[in-house]
Design a protein around this motif. Structure first.
Motif, short mmCIF file in Angstrom:
data_model
loop_
_atom_site.label_atom_id
_atom_site.label_comp_id
_atom_site.label_asym_id
_atom_site.label_seq_id
_atom_site.Cartn_x
_atom_site.Cartn_y
_atom_site.Cartn_z
N GLY A 175 0.79 -1.22 0.00
CA GLY A 175 0.00 0.00 0.00
C GLY A 175 0.83 1.27 0.00
N LYS A 176 2.06 1.18 -0.49
CA LYS A 176 2.95 2.33 -0.53
C LYS A 176 3.16 2.77 -1.96
N LYS A 177 3.63 3.99 -2.11
CA LYS A 177 3.92 4.54 -3.42
C LYS A 177 5.41 4.85 -3.51
N SER A 178 5.87 5.00 -4.72
CA SER A 178 7.27 5.35 -4.95
C SER A 178 7.63 6.62 -4.19
N LYS A 179 6.68 7.53 -4.09
CA LYS A 179 6.90 8.79 -3.37
C LYS A 179 7.23 8.51 -1.90
N ASP A 180 6.53 7.55 -1.28
CA ASP A 180 6.80 7.21 0.12
C ASP A 180 8.24 6.72 0.28
N TYR A 181 8.66 5.87 -0.63
CA TYR A 181 10.02 5.33 -0.61
C TYR A 181 11.04 6.44 -0.82
N ARG A 182 10.78 7.27 -1.81
CA ARG A 182 11.69 8.38 -2.13
C ARG A 182 11.85 9.31 -0.93
N GLU A 183 10.74 9.66 -0.29
CA GLU A 183 10.80 10.56 0.86
C GLU A 183 11.54 9.91 2.03
N PHE A 184 11.35 8.60 2.21
CA PHE A 184 12.04 7.90 3.29
C PHE A 184 13.54 7.86 3.03
N GLY A 213 15.04 10.18 1.46
CA GLY A 213 15.49 11.57 1.54
C GLY A 213 16.14 12.05 0.26
N ILE A 214 15.59 11.61 -0.89
CA ILE A 214 16.15 12.01 -2.18
C ILE A 214 15.10 12.72 -3.02
N THR A 215 15.55 13.41 -4.04
CA THR A 215 14.66 14.15 -4.92
C THR A 215 13.98 13.22 -5.92
N ARG A 216 12.95 13.73 -6.58
CA ARG A 216 12.29 12.96 -7.65
C ARG A 216 13.27 12.62 -8.75
N GLN A 217 14.16 13.57 -9.06
CA GLN A 217 15.13 13.35 -10.11
C GLN A 217 16.09 12.21 -9.75
N SER A 218 16.51 12.18 -8.49
CA SER A 218 17.41 11.10 -8.04
C SER A 218 16.71 9.75 -8.11
N MET A 219 15.45 9.71 -7.72
CA MET A 219 14.70 8.45 -7.79
C MET A 219 14.51 8.02 -9.24
N ALA A 220 14.20 8.98 -10.10
CA ALA A 220 14.03 8.66 -11.53
C ALA A 220 15.33 8.08 -12.10
N ARG A 221 16.45 8.61 -11.66
CA ARG A 221 17.75 8.12 -12.14
C ARG A 221 17.99 6.69 -11.66
N LYS A 222 17.70 6.42 -10.39
CA LYS A 222 17.84 5.06 -9.86
C LYS A 222 16.99 4.08 -10.68
N LYS A 223 15.76 4.49 -10.98
CA LYS A 223 14.86 3.62 -11.75
C LYS A 223 15.37 3.42 -13.17
N ARG A 224 15.78 4.52 -13.79
CA ARG A 224 16.24 4.44 -15.19
C ARG A 224 17.48 3.55 -15.31
N LEU A 225 18.40 3.69 -14.37
CA LEU A 225 19.63 2.90 -14.39
C LEU A 225 19.47 1.54 -13.70
N ASP A 226 18.33 1.35 -13.03
CA ASP A 226 18.07 0.14 -12.25
C ASP A 226 19.22 -0.09 -11.27
N SER A 227 19.57 1.00 -10.58
CA SER A 227 20.74 1.01 -9.71
C SER A 227 20.35 1.39 -8.28
N TYR A 228 20.40 0.40 -7.40
CA TYR A 228 20.04 0.60 -5.99
C TYR A 228 21.15 0.04 -5.12
N SER A 229 21.52 0.80 -4.10
CA SER A 229 22.55 0.32 -3.16
C SER A 229 21.91 -0.64 -2.16
#
Length: 80
Positions: A14-23, A25-41
């Protein structure tokens, strides 16, 4: 792709990408980059567990949990 599985896990909880992004502590642009590159630490995935009330874990072929990571394993907790 990791992004698809992350989105599915968020949706199941029941969560959204926005919830994850806010948790994270990154910007929408940073999250979009992670998704585009499929790169998560590893820390990103541990935080995902915190957001979805799950844990990042290594499980052997017999389904035995070998090691589990939780929020205490995250290096930089200043934004949490």
């Amino acid at each position: 792709m990791k992004s698809n599985k992350i989105n599915a896990l968020l949706e199941l909880n029941g969560k959204k990408s926005k919830d994850y992004r806010e948790f994270l502590g990154i910007t929408r642009q940073s999250m979009a980059r992670k998704k585009r590159l499929d790169s998560y630490s590893a820390d990103d995935l541990i935080v995902l567990g915190e957001v979805t009330n799950t844990h990042l874990a290594y499980i052997d072929d017999n389904q035995k949990v070998i090691v589990t990571f939780d929020i205490s394993d995250v290096k930089n907790k200043s934004h949490l």
